[in-house]
Design an enzyme around this catalytic site. Structure first.
Site, PDB file in Angstrom:
ATOM      1  N   GLY A   1      28.204  28.180 -17.770  1.00 14.02           N
ATOM      2  CA  GLY A   1      27.626  27.488 -16.631  1.00 14.02           C
ATOM      3  C   GLY A   1      26.307  26.808 -16.913  1.00 14.02           C
TER       4      GLY A   1
ATOM      5  CG  ASP B   1      20.728  37.507 -12.759  1.00 15.73           C
ATOM      6  OD1 ASP B   1      20.800  37.714 -13.980  1.00 15.73           O
ATOM      7  OD2 ASP B   1      19.769  36.925 -12.230  1.00 15.73           O
TER       8      ASP B   1
ATOM      9  CG  HIS C   1      17.165  36.935 -16.299  1.00 15.20           C
ATOM     10  ND1 HIS C   1      15.794  37.116 -16.276  1.00 15.20           N
ATOM     11  CD2 HIS C   1      17.562  36.951 -14.997  1.00 15.20           C
ATOM     12  CE1 HIS C   1      15.396  37.227 -15.014  1.00 15.20           C
ATOM     13  NE2 HIS C   1      16.450  37.144 -14.229  1.00 15.20           N
TER      14      HIS C   1
ATOM     15  CD  GLU D   1      -1.055   9.223  -6.881  1.00 12.99           C
ATOM     16  OE1 GLU D   1      -1.957   9.677  -7.627  1.00 12.99           O
ATOM     17  OE2 GLU D   1      -1.283   8.627  -5.813  1.00 12.99           O
TER      18      GLU D   1
END
EC number: 1.1.1.382
Length: 352
Positions: free
Chosen positions: A39, A100, A124, A248
């Site tokens: 993924g 997860d 992770h 900006e």
């Protein structure tokens, strides 16, 4: 291992000059690297490994969109692309690169496939650190390791292709073979990391979850929306409010900060901007500090994990998510943003 001074603190860092790609190939020469999940991080890490000459196979739910994406990227069903359980059985290094919630769902099947001496790899620390909620408790006879690229899957792949690579943190949770650290560093180099920073599973997941909810996305989105709304409330047009809030920042200032640091930015703006920014920065810091303290506590005590697993595992999760994202997309602020982005100089060039 060389040390680098970060703000007065000496830290160990692994470099690709010290631990070369050649060395990584030697360390991993007999390994079959299974990437579970195609993924977000999966495609980037798998393709980088493949391009660097490592043996890679993919495990993915057969027939879904990610399965088709893997085929489009050159992986062949029955040869280098398999259903998740079959791929897990074939690998010696099992990369858990599913979401997860996805890791929680497939863990019982993956656990049965692990063999003595295998390495269970994460990008992770979520599943391991919050084991009481995820149920992910690896057997004692496998290495449990982590390489966490400091960027999205898109950038992991893009930077690899342009030759720059991406930095990563790494950790060893369990060393069953005596080779866990060597394997971990080799895998970090193999996906294109130029520098690897030692951490722990716990520190990685606490900093990552705080960052995502904080400055990297949650705080950023909330702060931009607050300023935009104040400007609109006081009569500024949508284009002016968006330009002064988002455009900006993303198209100019943040790039200069990335290249030179915040001190340089303060020193290289108008004196009016300089004085105002220096005066207001501490006010914003002090205003949001309690929110960050609360966020970190929720990350550490598992409250954020409970919410993620509950919400993301609901049967109607994707439907609700689409509605949330559509609300943002269709808001005045981000509709104005779409119009402003269309007027960027690079888009004018395309029209000619």
């Amino acid at each position: 291992m060389p040390t680098i001074n970060f703000g007065g603190v000496e830290e160990n860092v692994v470099t690709s000059e010290e631990f070369t790609l050649k060395k990584a190939r030697e360390v991993l020469k007999n390994e079959v690297i299974t990437v579970l999940g195609y993924g977000v991080q999966g495609p980037a890490q798998a393709l980088n490994l493949k391009d660097n000459g490592f043996e890679v196979i993919i495990g993915q739910l057969e027939g879904d969109a990610y399965w088709e994406k893997a085929i489009a990227d050159g992986f062949v069903p029955g040869k280098t692309l398999f259903p998740i359980e079959e791929a897990a059985k074939k690998g010696t290094i099992i990369k858990m690169l599913l979401s997860d919630a996805g890791q929680v769902a497939v863990w019982p099947k993956v656990k049965k496939c692990l063999k003595k001496g295998d390495a269970l790899y994460f990008s992770h620390g979520f599943g391991i650190v919050y084991k009481d909620q995820t149920g992910i408790v690896p057997p004692k006879n496998v290495d449990v390791i982590l390489v966490a690229p400091k960027g999205s899957g898109t950038n992991v792949r893009r930077n690899f292709k342009d030759g720059s690579g991406i930095n990563s943190s790494y950790a060893v949770f369990q060393d069953a073979t005596g080779r866990a650290e060597e394997r971990t560093i080799a895998l970090g180099i193999a996906i294109g990391s130029g520098y690897l920073f030692p951490t722990t599973f716990e520190k990685e997941v606490f900093s990552d979850l705080t960052g995502e909810r904080g400055v990297l996305m949650g705080c950023l989105a909330g702060t931009m929306e607050a300023q935009y709304n104040v400007l609109r409330k006081h009569g500024h047009s949508p284009s002016e409010a968006f330009n002064e809030t988002v455009e900006e920042l993303t198209q100019s200032l943040i790039r200069l900060v990335a290249e030179n640091g915040m001190d340089w930015m303060f020193a290289n703006c108008s004196t009016t901007a300089q004085r105002g920014a220096l005066d207001w920065a501490p006010k914003f810091r002090d205003a949001v500090a309690p929110v960050f303290d609360s966020l970190y506590r929720r990350v550490k005590n598992g409250a954020e994990t409970r919410r993620v697993l509950k919400v993301n595992s609901a049967p109607n999760y994707l439907e609700k998510l689409r509605k949330e994202l559509d609300t943002i997309k269709n808001s005045e602020m981000w509709q104005a943003g779409a119009a402003v982005r269309a007027l960027r100089p690079e888009n004018r060039k395309k029209k000619k």
